[in-house]
Design an enzyme around this catalytic site. Structure first.
Site, PDB file in Angstrom:
ATOM      1  N   ASP A   1      -4.545  46.426 -30.702  1.00 44.05           N
ATOM      2  CA  ASP A   1      -3.761  47.613 -30.317  1.00 44.05           C
ATOM      3  C   ASP A   1      -2.995  48.184 -31.501  1.00 44.05           C
ATOM      4  OD1 ASP A   1      -4.492  47.490 -27.703  1.00 44.05           O
ATOM      5  OD2 ASP A   1      -2.642  46.560 -26.993  1.00 44.05           O
TER       6      ASP A   1
ATOM      7  N   TYR B   1      -5.234  33.972 -32.584  1.00 44.34           N
ATOM      8  CA  TYR B   1      -4.094  34.888 -32.662  1.00 44.34           C
ATOM      9  C   TYR B   1      -2.809  34.097 -32.891  1.00 44.34           C
ATOM     10  CZ  TYR B   1      -6.589  39.018 -30.898  1.00 44.34           C
ATOM     11  OH  TYR B   1      -7.426  40.094 -30.747  1.00 44.34           O
TER      12      TYR B   1
END
Lengths: 289, 289
Positions: A59, A126
């Site tokens: 994002d 992540y």
């Protein structure tokens, strides 16, 4: 034509996410990761500008220490393929000429013409960085846009206990976001790593306003993730660290399998604390002959 | 009128140093730390815009985890002085309205009307961050403008030995830069701390391109420093770490007391790895009655 696997890093603050922006957005000065890479590649003297297919759609605001893509470089009939190191060098020179210091091509290697950086990814890792003990609006300046500030001192042991409940194979419907894709993608994912730990940061020692802060790292590893899954899992773990929810609530929320069940006591973690650390492949899928 | 001590932090990348820029520079879009603070204070409803006197003049590109200043706020006759926390809040809101996320007022406290943030400083602490094992142009993206990349693996033990020779009181003429002030300021300074050590960094663990890097912290503490002294000392320590000079050369260079004696084998360390960490005062100098 030669297909290449590209590895690159960026700070997401000034990018509108990964997929190319619309011409209107572009005219307004916005650009996405794919735009920046395409623009940089367009300065290589190729027969056609390459299409760049990024493996992992982060994002707007999300950073990558290593994201990957594949791109086909079409050389003229009379041209030898460029040496990969020269491609890296030339692309990074173009990026600097574009005035950008927030993205860099780290590596480039030829792969088979059927290789897909997205579909052949074996795993993604992540990292989410949280600063505990500090209002978000009072984050130390070097951490602005790079972590999430939480006023409360978080209960790290409770977060660690909660993290264990995420491990293994589960239906993550409660941890997905609504998108047009929501109903076509399998919500079952296997978490190989979900870990919460204390981390060091040079500010903690050197910044007189940081002495009482605690820096936490939340690490997530899976073959793939649902849209915003990491940010929703992080938000839940932080709510547990705040004492608003209990570690066992993870099990209940996984079992209920409803997007609407994501609790109001948890806030989806903001984009700017999230880093895509790596996209892994099977070495044999990268063989070029 | 009330005089205040201000403590603030900033990233120096987009600042032209500390003293206000000229109107021509300002028209070209440049601004300095004093400009940003003055602009932010001008939004407080005061009888006059305050003059802000910053204690420590960091160069363009140099960061501060805590720099200090003093400023006189002139209230109208019928006005009560603002509460310090309200000043911090209002100034930071103005800074954000100005679209800046690279400077923040951390603290504000009333002091005596004769207090000088510059002359009453008892000590200043600087940190220099070096990434060893990495070309500067290939620094990991999150470290761009925040540290100095050195290709070679540095000999940390040699740097630590060299650092000891800087400790104590010396004539630092060889480690000063030529400025109009050069001949009016005493080159004798007392180094209370000169330290070289390995540091951790989240990138070393999470960035697949950082595994072999070493992050070093060089720490310097003294009552005051000559112009560019820390950057020149750092440059020399790095040259010693590279094996281009020997730890004992520090003693020779201090003894020779000539600006021109600064060796060609050493490069003055670039601004963007340097952080002013703190400016210390005697608590009794800060009493407000």
């Amino acid at each position: 034509m030669v297909r290449y696997l590209l590895q690159f890093q960026y700070l997401g603050t000034h990018f509108r996410g990964v997929p190319k922006v619309t011409p209107v957005e572009r005219a307004a000065g916005f650009s996405a990761v794919e735009d920046a890479l395409s623009d940089a590649f367009s300065h290589l003297k190729l027969a056609e500008p390459p299409n760049i297919h990024v493996s992992s759609r982060t994002d707007s605001g999300v950073h990558a220490l290593c994201n990957t893509a594949h791109a086909d470089l079409i050389y003229g009939d009379d041209k030898e393929p460029f040496d990969p190191d020269s491609i890296v060098h030339a692309v990074n020179r173009s990026i600097l000429h574009m005035g950008r210091t927030d993205i860099r091509l780290m590596n480039c290697r030829p792969v088979s013409p059927t290789f897909s950086s997205r579909h052949q990814a074996l795993g993604r890792t992540y990292l989410y960085r949280v600063v505990s003990g500090c209002y978000h609006s009072r984050l130390p300046i070097p951490e602005v846009n790079r972590s999430w500030g939480i006023k409360e001192r978080l209960d790290i042991e409770a977060m660690q206990e909660a993290a264990k409940h995420f491990l293994g194979t589960h239906d993550f419907t409660t941890f997905r976001s609504k998108t047009p894709e929501t109903w076509t993608k399998d919500p079952v994912k296997t978490m190989k790593v979900v870990e919460v730990r204390r981390a060091s940061c040079f500010l903690k020692e050197h910044d007189p306003f940081c002495r009482d802060l605690e820096v936490l790292e939340l690490i997530f590893k899976s073959r793939s993730f649902l849209y915003r899954q990491v940010r929703r899992m992080t938000g839940l773990l932080v709510a547990i660290g705040r004492g608003k929810l209990q570690p066992e609530d993870v099990c209940t929320l996984l079992a209920v399998r409803k997007i609407a069940a994501y609790p109001k006591a948890a806030q989806v973690a903001p984009a700017h604390g999230l880093y895509l650390c790596n996209v892994e492949y099977n070495e044999k899928d990268l063989v070029y002959d």
